[in-house]
Design a protein around this motif. Structure first.
Motif, PDB file in Angstrom:
ATOM      1  N   HIS A 175       0.832  -1.207   0.000  1.00 33.66           N
ATOM      2  CA  HIS A 175       0.000   0.000   0.000  1.00 33.66           C
ATOM      3  C   HIS A 175       0.865   1.254   0.000  1.00 33.66           C
ATOM      4  N   LEU A 217      -9.273  -2.221   5.230  1.00 34.03           N
ATOM      5  CA  LEU A 217      -8.577  -1.651   4.075  1.00 34.03           C
ATOM      6  C   LEU A 217      -9.221  -2.123   2.777  1.00 34.03           C
ATOM      7  N   TRP A 252      -6.407   4.480   9.690  1.00 27.13           N
ATOM      8  CA  TRP A 252      -7.284   4.036   8.603  1.00 27.13           C
ATOM      9  C   TRP A 252      -8.604   4.784   8.624  1.00 27.13           C
ATOM     10  N   PHE A 255      -8.234   8.217   7.179  1.00 28.29           N
ATOM     11  CA  PHE A 255      -8.193   8.297   5.725  1.00 28.29           C
ATOM     12  C   PHE A 255      -9.587   8.186   5.115  1.00 28.29           C
ATOM     13  N   GLY A 310       0.436   9.136   2.060  1.00 22.21           N
ATOM     14  CA  GLY A 310      -0.879   9.577   2.515  1.00 22.21           C
ATOM     15  C   GLY A 310      -0.762  10.531   3.689  1.00 22.21           C
ATOM     16  N   HIS A 352      -6.127   5.703  -1.084  1.00 25.68           N
ATOM     17  CA  HIS A 352      -6.510   5.569   0.321  1.00 25.68           C
ATOM     18  C   HIS A 352      -8.018   5.506   0.511  1.00 25.68           C
ATOM     19  N   THR A 354     -10.303   7.694   0.095  1.00 25.77           N
ATOM     20  CA  THR A 354     -10.886   8.865   0.752  1.00 25.77           C
ATOM     21  C   THR A 354     -12.100   9.357  -0.033  1.00 25.77           C
TER      22      THR A 354
END
Length: 373
Positions: A175, A217, A252, A255, A310, A352, A354
């Motif tokens: 990632h 994730l 996490w 994000f 990120g 990510h 978002t």
């Protein structure tokens, strides 16, 4: 928890730290037990300490649980085992420690409320060592460190294909590299690799908090941030006193979407367990500050951690919101020093998962900063 290596070799020093960490993680699965890492003695608390000596394929570990107020020994033990039995020793030690604590608090042996770790311990010492080396490399927070972490994590899963934590590290490294390689052609294969590793990790044990984090994730990358937040909340509910779980939830979750008041709750709980000196925990506190609208604090915490990239987005956004030109100039210089020249903010946000309204806010800040959208 502290385990001192008496062998004197870097290898066993690393393994001693790793065993200490594993025992701490197992203890953290007890929702009624707050396991602190560092920060000095605690009133009414207990300290677990010991030493390790390795020689000729045998390992001797001495452990002692003491009441910090009185110095009274609550429980002690010596373990002599082959290095192949390290991981059964970890689980047994955690169980006996919890039983000792229960006895100390109630005056009698009671059946503890111990929640067994929903994870399979590593099957080989070699795999465990590669995982430890990989974690150390990743926590350098630079590109070379992440590549080295991926190499060690790959070797760990080759040694033990069912090692959940190693698959999690494979996922995390891919990632980070998804956004960091110099060209899109080099970046793209990491997405397929991380999805494959995340699915493998999540499938090994759906109730393992490490696996659940990778499930979150997956949900993010598959466009379901709401499902990701539900998984993160369930993970925290399972292990409310595990600092790593709290930190990952901040990162996490941070994000995925605005965290609001949840950020302060997670931050306060994390700080009650650790002093905030571990880099992984500290940069999680940067996300907590950002989502609590303390942008000056967020910038100060995240500036040393522009990688994975990120983090840099939030650092730049925080710098914009402080209104300090010097902060923005510093953030941009840091970002450009570590980011590929063709990397866009949109690509970073997509990597990510978002979504709006957080996505829109960061894009607006990136426009102010003059970044490539």
């Amino acid at each position: 928890m502290g385990l001192e290596d008496l062998t004197g070799s870097p290898r066993w020093q690393r393994i001693a730290r790793g065993i200490s960490g594993e025992i701490t993680r197992v203890l953290s699965t007890n929702p009624w037990l707050a396991v602190l890492r560092g920060g000095g003695p605690q009133e009414g608390g207990f300290a677990l300490s010991g030493d390790l000596l390795a020689d000729g394929g045998r390992v001797l570990i001495s452990l002692c649980l003491t009441a910090e107020d009185t110095g009274e020994v609550v429980w002690s033990a010596r373990r002599d085992f082959s290095d192949d039995d390290v991981f059964s020793m970890i689980d047994e030690t955690a169980a006996e420690t919890v039983a000792g604590l229960a006895q100390a608090w109630t005056g009698a042996h009671v059946r503890s409320l111990r929640l067994r770790a929903h994870r399979r311990l590593p099957g080989t010492l070699g795999g465990f060592e590669h995982w430890l080396l990989g974690v150390e490399a990743f926590l350098r927070f630079d590109l070379a460190g992440v590549r080295l972490a991926l190499d060690h994590a790959t070797k760990a899963v080759a040694a033990d294909p069912e090692y959940t934590a190693a698959w999690s590290l494979v996922t995390t490294a891919h990632h980070a590299l998804l956004c960091a390689e110099k060209t899109r052609d080099l970046r793209q294969p990491h997405r397929a690799a991380l999805l494959q590793a995340a699915r493998r990790c999540a499938a090994l044990d759906p109730e393992d908090p490490i696996a659940m984090m990778q499930g979150a994730l997956l949900a993010v990358l598959e466009g379901s941030p709401g499902a990701a937040m539900e998984i993160l909340d369930r993970t925290v509910a399972l292990q409310p006193n595990n600092p790593d779980v709290l930190a990952r939830s901040l990162i996490w979750g941070g994000f995925c979407a605005p965290l609001g008041g949840r950020a302060k709750d997670l931050r306060d709980r994390l700080l009650s367990l650790v002093p905030g000196e571990v880099p992984f925990h500290r940069h999680a506190l940067g996300f907590a500050a950002y989502h609590s609208s303390d942008y000056m604090q967020a910038f100060r915490i995240l500036e040393p951690f522009p990688f994975p990239l990120g983090n840099a987005l939030f650092m730049i956004s925080a710098a914009v919101r402080t209104g300090e030109p010097g902060h923005l100039a510093s953030a941009l210089a840091t970002f450009r020093a570590v980011a590929p020249p063709d990397l866009t903010v949109t690509e970073l946000l997509e990597a990510h998962g978002t979504v709006d309204p957080l996505r829109a806010a960061i894009l607006e800040d990136a426009t102010v900063a003059g970044l490539l959208l």
